[in-house]
Scaffold this motif. Structure first.
Motif, PDB file in Angstrom:
ATOM      1  N   GLY A  63       0.820  -1.208   0.000  1.00  0.00           N
ATOM      2  CA  GLY A  63       0.000   0.000   0.000  1.00  0.00           C
ATOM      3  C   GLY A  63       0.855   1.260   0.000  1.00  0.00           C
ATOM      4  N   GLN A  64       1.992   1.191   0.678  1.00  0.00           N
ATOM      5  CA  GLN A  64       2.891   2.351   0.710  1.00  0.00           C
ATOM      6  C   GLN A  64       3.490   2.617  -0.668  1.00  0.00           C
ATOM      7  OE1 GLN A  64       5.512   1.044   3.811  1.00  0.00           O
ATOM      8  NE2 GLN A  64       4.191   1.781   5.454  1.00  0.00           N
ATOM      9  N   VAL A  65       3.823   1.529  -1.384  1.00  0.00           N
ATOM     10  CA  VAL A  65       4.361   1.693  -2.742  1.00  0.00           C
ATOM     11  C   VAL A  65       3.312   2.340  -3.646  1.00  0.00           C
ATOM     12  CG1 VAL A  65       5.045   0.415  -4.813  1.00  0.00           C
ATOM     13  CG2 VAL A  65       6.059  -0.163  -2.595  1.00  0.00           C
ATOM     14  N   VAL A  66       2.087   1.875  -3.530  1.00  0.00           N
ATOM     15  CA  VAL A  66       1.004   2.421  -4.345  1.00  0.00           C
ATOM     16  C   VAL A  66       0.779   3.899  -4.023  1.00  0.00           C
ATOM     17  CG1 VAL A  66      -1.498   2.318  -4.726  1.00  0.00           C
ATOM     18  CG2 VAL A  66      -0.153   0.217  -4.711  1.00  0.00           C
ATOM     19  N   LEU A  67       0.826   4.233  -2.755  1.00  0.00           N
ATOM     20  CA  LEU A  67       0.621   5.632  -2.354  1.00  0.00           C
ATOM     21  C   LEU A  67       1.757   6.521  -2.871  1.00  0.00           C
ATOM     22  CD1 LEU A  67      -0.969   7.759  -0.804  1.00  0.00           C
ATOM     23  CD2 LEU A  67       0.196   7.028   1.283  1.00  0.00           C
ATOM     24  N   ALA A  68       2.998   6.033  -2.751  1.00  0.00           N
ATOM     25  CA  ALA A  68       4.143   6.820  -3.238  1.00  0.00           C
ATOM     26  C   ALA A  68       4.047   7.033  -4.743  1.00  0.00           C
ATOM     27  CB  ALA A  68       5.448   6.111  -2.884  1.00  0.00           C
ATOM     28  N   LEU A  69       3.664   5.974  -5.455  1.00  0.00           N
ATOM     29  CA  LEU A  69       3.494   6.094  -6.911  1.00  0.00           C
ATOM     30  C   LEU A  69       2.437   7.131  -7.248  1.00  0.00           C
ATOM     31  CD1 LEU A  69       3.775   4.900  -9.880  1.00  0.00           C
ATOM     32  CD2 LEU A  69       1.819   3.469  -9.254  1.00  0.00           C
ATOM     33  N   ARG A 125      -2.344  23.198   6.306  1.00  0.00           N
ATOM     34  CA  ARG A 125      -2.976  23.755   5.118  1.00  0.00           C
ATOM     35  C   ARG A 125      -3.006  22.657   4.060  1.00  0.00           C
ATOM     36  NH1 ARG A 125       1.106  24.464   1.516  1.00  0.00           N
ATOM     37  NH2 ARG A 125       3.171  24.918   2.359  1.00  0.00           N
ATOM     38  N   PRO A 126      -3.926  22.779   3.109  1.00  0.00           N
ATOM     39  CA  PRO A 126      -4.022  21.744   2.080  1.00  0.00           C
ATOM     40  C   PRO A 126      -2.782  21.735   1.194  1.00  0.00           C
ATOM     41  CG  PRO A 126      -5.978  23.159   2.088  1.00  0.00           C
ATOM     42  CD  PRO A 126      -4.952  23.831   2.939  1.00  0.00           C
ATOM     43  N   GLY A 127      -2.386  20.565   0.742  1.00  0.00           N
ATOM     44  CA  GLY A 127      -1.329  20.453  -0.248  1.00  0.00           C
ATOM     45  C   GLY A 127       0.066  20.424   0.348  1.00  0.00           C
ATOM     46  N   GLY A 128       1.046  20.152  -0.538  1.00  0.00           N
ATOM     47  CA  GLY A 128       2.442  20.164  -0.129  1.00  0.00           C
ATOM     48  C   GLY A 128       2.901  18.917   0.603  1.00  0.00           C
ATOM     49  N   LEU A 129       2.119  17.846   0.543  1.00  0.00           N
ATOM     50  CA  LEU A 129       2.455  16.639   1.293  1.00  0.00           C
ATOM     51  C   LEU A 129       3.051  15.529   0.435  1.00  0.00           C
ATOM     52  CD1 LEU A 129      -0.761  16.430   3.496  1.00  0.00           C
ATOM     53  CD2 LEU A 129       1.534  17.000   4.302  1.00  0.00           C
ATOM     54  N   GLY A 130       2.980  15.687  -0.882  1.00  0.00           N
ATOM     55  CA  GLY A 130       3.339  14.594  -1.781  1.00  0.00           C
ATOM     56  C   GLY A 130       4.748  14.073  -1.585  1.00  0.00           C
TER      57      GLY A 130
ATOM     58  N   MET B  57      -7.209   6.741  -0.387  1.00  0.00           N
ATOM     59  CA  MET B  57      -7.185   8.200  -0.483  1.00  0.00           C
ATOM     60  C   MET B  57      -5.728   8.655  -0.590  1.00  0.00           C
ATOM     61  SD  MET B  57      -8.637  11.019   2.244  1.00  0.00           S
ATOM     62  CE  MET B  57     -10.364  10.681   1.914  1.00  0.00           C
ATOM     63  N   ASP B  58      -5.474   9.616  -1.457  1.00  0.00           N
ATOM     64  CA  ASP B  58      -4.117  10.157  -1.546  1.00  0.00           C
ATOM     65  C   ASP B  58      -4.082  11.553  -0.933  1.00  0.00           C
ATOM     66  OD1 ASP B  58      -5.121  11.955  -3.383  1.00  0.00           O
ATOM     67  OD2 ASP B  58      -4.022  11.155  -5.093  1.00  0.00           O
ATOM     68  N   SER B  59      -2.973  12.258  -1.109  1.00  0.00           N
ATOM     69  CA  SER B  59      -2.817  13.549  -0.437  1.00  0.00           C
ATOM     70  C   SER B  59      -3.775  14.604  -0.976  1.00  0.00           C
ATOM     71  CB  SER B  59      -1.378  14.045  -0.541  1.00  0.00           C
ATOM     72  OG  SER B  59      -1.066  14.417  -1.859  1.00  0.00           O
ATOM     73  N   GLY B  61      -6.898  14.002  -1.627  1.00  0.00           N
ATOM     74  CA  GLY B  61      -8.092  13.773  -0.821  1.00  0.00           C
ATOM     75  C   GLY B  61      -7.914  14.299   0.590  1.00  0.00           C
ATOM     76  N   VAL B  62      -6.725  14.058   1.138  1.00  0.00           N
ATOM     77  CA  VAL B  62      -6.421  14.579   2.470  1.00  0.00           C
ATOM     78  C   VAL B  62      -6.511  16.104   2.468  1.00  0.00           C
ATOM     79  CG1 VAL B  62      -4.568  14.855   4.165  1.00  0.00           C
ATOM     80  CG2 VAL B  62      -5.022  12.613   3.169  1.00  0.00           C
ATOM     81  N   ALA B  63      -6.011  16.713   1.389  1.00  0.00           N
ATOM     82  CA  ALA B  63      -6.068  18.173   1.289  1.00  0.00           C
ATOM     83  C   ALA B  63      -7.511  18.671   1.312  1.00  0.00           C
ATOM     84  CB  ALA B  63      -5.366  18.637   0.018  1.00  0.00           C
ATOM     85  N   SER B  64      -8.407  17.920   0.698  1.00  0.00           N
ATOM     86  CA  SER B  64      -9.829  18.299   0.728  1.00  0.00           C
ATOM     87  C   SER B  64     -10.375  18.262   2.150  1.00  0.00           C
ATOM     88  CB  SER B  64     -10.657  17.339  -0.151  1.00  0.00           C
ATOM     89  OG  SER B  64     -10.236  17.420  -1.483  1.00  0.00           O
ATOM     90  N   LEU B  65      -9.956  17.252   2.900  1.00  0.00           N
ATOM     91  CA  LEU B  65     -10.412  17.157   4.287  1.00  0.00           C
ATOM     92  C   LEU B  65      -9.805  18.268   5.140  1.00  0.00           C
ATOM     93  CD1 LEU B  65     -10.249  13.283   4.866  1.00  0.00           C
ATOM     94  CD2 LEU B  65     -12.264  14.676   4.321  1.00  0.00           C
ATOM     95  N   VAL B  66      -8.539  18.601   4.864  1.00  0.00           N
ATOM     96  CA  VAL B  66      -7.888  19.691   5.609  1.00  0.00           C
ATOM     97  C   VAL B  66      -8.584  21.020   5.319  1.00  0.00           C
ATOM     98  CG1 VAL B  66      -5.753  21.043   5.813  1.00  0.00           C
ATOM     99  CG2 VAL B  66      -5.655  18.550   5.810  1.00  0.00           C
TER     100      VAL B  66
END
Lengths: 171, 112
Positions: A63-69, A125-130, B57-59, B61-66
């Motif tokens: 699942g971690q590999v899929v998320l990173a991809l 804040r939203p974003g910047g987590l990738g 859910m990816d980031s 989706g997380v951003a939407s929740l944030v």
């Protein structure tokens, strides 16, 4: 190398032009070419997860590999291609030296390293987590400028000991 | 085919329960965010986001929740995430947002 727009039907390249299908590679390699269309993400996740599981990755590592991809592809679509949905992305997944390796190649704008640094998690804040997620989920993450323009992203995940020593996919 | 991530909306007095379904990634997160933020126009006192039917859910989706969390805090609206799947819970943990959101697996607790 084809760097142009893709026709809708040409989502995955198999058996020609240097692209190898799963069956040809005996499970050791998976190569895909996709368009930079977010609608492609679900299918790519499914194929890579199936490959990772065959390579011996259990949960939660698969699942971690899929998320990173997913995060890497999202960054390419959003930043390198600035939301364009018809640009090429090449994905190469392989098992080598006890590791599952993912190489993502785009032909878009090369992003300033400062801009792809992870933000402070306390900054709500939203974003910047990738990029942060990619680093958390994988054992190795490396961005390099690609010859001819664009970026090559290499990510690795160490396979469990059993797969590294006895796994059928080890080279 | 309805590709909206919001599958169902139920009101109980001033509490709204939003059932979300399917993978939430870059393809669908904007729709989710718009749908969730739109509910705040109805002035609920609590929003319960039921994530039981969200396998991934990816980031984005997380951003939407944030974004929703930020807006609800501003408005003084309570927000609860209900029954996230293991993978959704995992991304919340990786991003350390599991301690920022109110998360429960009990609908009774979410509604209380």
């Amino acid at each position: 190398m084809d760097t142009g727009a893709y026709s809708p039907g040409r989502v995955r390249a198999d058996n020609h032009a240097g692209f190898m299908s799963e069956s040809e590679s005996m499970g050791k390699q998976l190569r895909m070419k996709i368009r930079s269309d977010p609608a492609q993400l679900g299918r790519v996740r499914g194929e890579v997860e199936a490959f990772a599981r065959r390579a011996g990755l259990p949960e939660p590592a698969a699942g971690q590999v899929v998320l990173a991809l997913d995060e890497a592809l999202t960054n390419i679509i959003r930043h390198a291609y600035e939301g364009a949905t018809d640009r090429p992305i090449e994905i190469d997944v392989s098992v080598r030296n006890g590791e599952l390796g993912l190489v993502l190649r785009d032909y878009g704008k090369v992003i300033d390293r400062m801009k792809i640094r992870s933000r402070d998690l306390n900054d709500l804040r939203p974003g910047g987590l990738g990029v942060y997620i990619m680093n958390e989920c994988m054992d190795g993450v490396e961005f390099t400028p690609a010859e001819g323009g664009g970026t090559r992203l290499t990510m690795t995940k160490t396979l469990p000991e059993r797969e590294r020593t006895n796994g059928p996919n080890d080279e | 085919m309805n590709d909206s991530p919001i599958q169902n909306i139920q009101w109980s007095q001033k509490t709204v329960v939003v059932e979300v379904g399917g993978d939430i990634d870059l393809h669908r997160s904007t729709m989710l965010q718009q749908g969730l933020l739109g509910l705040l126009d109805e002035q609920p006192s609590k929003v319960v986001v039921d994530l039981a039917a969200v396998p991934y859910m990816d980031s984005s989706g997380v951003a939407s929740l944030v974004k929703l969390l930020s807006r609800t805090r501003t408005l003084g609206v309570k927000l609860v995430l209900l029954s996230p799947s293991p993978r959704v819970r995992s991304i919340l943990e990786i991003t350390r947002l599991d301690s920022v959101f109110t998360i429960t697996d009990s609908k009774e607790e979410a509604m209380a």
